[in-house]
Design an enzyme around this catalytic site. Structure first.
Site, PDB file in Angstrom:
ATOM      1  N   LYS A  11      -7.884  -8.559  11.903  1.00 23.74           N
ATOM      2  CA  LYS A  11      -7.255  -9.865  11.682  1.00 23.74           C
ATOM      3  C   LYS A  11      -6.680 -10.462  12.974  1.00 23.74           C
ATOM      4  CE  LYS A  11      -6.038  -9.032   6.810  1.00 23.74           C
ATOM      5  NZ  LYS A  11      -4.920  -9.072   5.822  1.00 23.74           N
ATOM      6  N   TYR A  51     -10.943 -15.455   0.301  1.00 25.12           N
ATOM      7  CA  TYR A  51      -9.709 -15.034  -0.373  1.00 25.12           C
ATOM      8  C   TYR A  51      -9.493 -15.794  -1.690  1.00 25.12           C
ATOM      9  CZ  TYR A  51      -7.927 -11.990   3.368  1.00 25.12           C
ATOM     10  OH  TYR A  51      -7.733 -10.963   4.265  1.00 25.12           O
ATOM     11  N   ASN A 114      -1.052  -8.104   8.887  1.00 26.24           N
ATOM     12  CA  ASN A 114      -1.158  -6.650   8.748  1.00 26.24           C
ATOM     13  C   ASN A 114      -2.463  -6.086   9.324  1.00 26.24           C
ATOM     14  OD1 ASN A 114      -2.838  -7.562   6.768  1.00 26.24           O
ATOM     15  ND2 ASN A 114      -1.760  -6.594   5.066  1.00 26.24           N
ATOM     16  N   HIS A 117      -8.229  -6.145   7.107  1.00 22.17           N
ATOM     17  CA  HIS A 117      -8.654  -6.277   5.713  1.00 22.17           C
ATOM     18  C   HIS A 117      -9.662  -5.168   5.435  1.00 22.17           C
ATOM     19  CE1 HIS A 117     -10.389  -7.833   1.996  1.00 22.17           C
ATOM     20  NE2 HIS A 117     -11.551  -7.467   2.513  1.00 22.17           N
ATOM     21  N   GLU A 128     -18.448  -8.933  -0.270  1.00 23.00           N
ATOM     22  CA  GLU A 128     -17.828  -9.335   1.001  1.00 23.00           C
ATOM     23  C   GLU A 128     -18.799  -9.163   2.172  1.00 23.00           C
ATOM     24  OE1 GLU A 128     -13.282  -8.370  -0.521  1.00 23.00           O
ATOM     25  OE2 GLU A 128     -14.113  -7.187   1.115  1.00 23.00           O
TER      26      GLU A 128
HETATM   27  P1  ADP Z   1      -4.788  -5.685   0.855  1.00 24.71           P
HETATM   28  O1  ADP Z   1      -5.156  -6.441   2.105  1.00 24.71           O
HETATM   29  O2  ADP Z   1      -4.020  -4.430   1.178  1.00 24.71           O
HETATM   30  O3  ADP Z   1      -5.965  -5.418  -0.059  1.00 24.71           O
HETATM   31  P2  ADP Z   1      -3.976  -7.796  -1.006  1.00 24.71           P
HETATM   32  O4  ADP Z   1      -5.412  -7.869  -1.413  1.00 24.71           O
HETATM   33  O5  ADP Z   1      -2.953  -7.625  -2.090  1.00 24.71           O
HETATM   34  O6  ADP Z   1      -3.741  -6.598   0.055  1.00 24.71           O
HETATM   35  O7  ADP Z   1      -3.566  -9.091  -0.203  1.00 24.71           O
HETATM   36  C1  ADP Z   1      -4.467  -9.694   0.692  1.00 24.71           C
HETATM   37  C2  ADP Z   1      -3.727 -10.082   1.954  1.00 24.71           C
HETATM   38  O8  ADP Z   1      -2.778 -11.104   1.645  1.00 24.71           O
HETATM   39  C3  ADP Z   1      -2.870  -8.971   2.596  1.00 24.71           C
HETATM   40  O9  ADP Z   1      -3.612  -8.067   3.386  1.00 24.71           O
HETATM   41  C4  ADP Z   1      -1.895  -9.782   3.408  1.00 24.71           C
HETATM   42  O10 ADP Z   1      -2.472 -10.262   4.623  1.00 24.71           O
HETATM   43  C5  ADP Z   1      -1.636 -10.964   2.483  1.00 24.71           C
HETATM   44  N1  ADP Z   1      -0.461 -10.722   1.633  1.00 24.71           N
HETATM   45  C6  ADP Z   1      -0.382  -9.891   0.565  1.00 24.71           C
HETATM   46  N2  ADP Z   1       0.847  -9.910   0.016  1.00 24.71           N
HETATM   47  C7  ADP Z   1       1.566 -10.791   0.762  1.00 24.71           C
HETATM   48  C8  ADP Z   1       2.912 -11.263   0.706  1.00 24.71           C
HETATM   49  N3  ADP Z   1       3.773 -10.836  -0.230  1.00 24.71           N
HETATM   50  N4  ADP Z   1       3.312 -12.161   1.642  1.00 24.71           N
HETATM   51  C9  ADP Z   1       2.451 -12.617   2.597  1.00 24.71           C
HETATM   52  N5  ADP Z   1       1.158 -12.222   2.694  1.00 24.71           N
HETATM   53  C10 ADP Z   1       0.727 -11.311   1.798  1.00 24.71           C
HETATM   54 MG    MG Z   2      -7.143  -6.773  -1.060  1.00 26.10          MG
END
Ligand code: ADP
Ligand code: MG
Length: 140
Positions: A11, A51, A114, A117, A128
């Site tokens: 990312k 997304y 973070n 992905h 994807e």
């Molecule tokens: P993951 O990436 O671990 O699969 P999710 O699919 O739940 O997590 O969420 C997709 C992405 O959305 C996350 O990796 C993060 O970048 C963002 N995200 C998730 N939860 C939050 C939040 N509470 N606040 C801001 N961004 C978030």
């Molecule tokens: Mg996810």
């Protein structure tokens, strides 16, 4: 066990800090092989489509803005149990909850920024991968 594939994005928070190689090394050290890789500037339409499953979540706008803020590196990773193996290497969504030695514990800035992905199921991995790659771009 059979070899499978998953989809990954390094990312913008990570490409901005020049962490592409450090993160690829964590994938490789964890037993995954990069079978496709390209650095792209995602468009807003691509980020919103990719997304789409999160479009009702409160952070959707912030997530899309973030994902188009800098280039990303989209990759296909191959190995035994690639989806779960990659999720283990990545660590929990929120870096505060991520285990030591994971990408997110080591590098993520926040729950939103973070660093990586990773697909959450084999079915989504296939969707994807097809979103960003043509079959002839995957070279195992
Ligand atoms: P993951 O990436 O671990 O699969 P999710 O699919 O739940 O997590 O969420 C997709 C992405 O959305 C996350 O990796 C993060 O970048 C963002 N995200 C998730 N939860 C939050 C939040 N509470 N606040 C801001 N961004 C978030
Ligand atoms: Mg996810």
């Amino acid at each position: 066990m059979t070899v499978s594939r998953t989809f990954s994005i390094i990312k913008p928070d990570a490409t901005r800090r020049n962490l592409t190689g450090a993160i690829v090394k964590m994938f490789e050290d964890g037993g995954l092989r990069i079978v496709a890789s390209k650095r792209i500037q995602m468009t807003r339409a691509q980020a919103e489509g990719f997304y789409g499953v999160h479009k009702e979540r409160p952070f959707f706008g912030e997530l899309v803005d973030f994902m188009i803020s800098e280039p990303v590196v989209v990759q296909v990773l191959e190995g035994e149990n690639a989806v779960t193996r990659n999720r283990d290497i990545m660590g929990a969504t929120n870096p505060e909850d991520a285990d030591e030695g994971t990408v997110r514990k080591s590098h993520a800035l926040s729950i939103g920024e973070n660093s990586v992905h990773g697909s959450d199921s084999a079915e989504n991995a296939a969707i994807e991968i097809a979103f960003f790659f043509k079959e002839d771009e995957l070279v195992g």
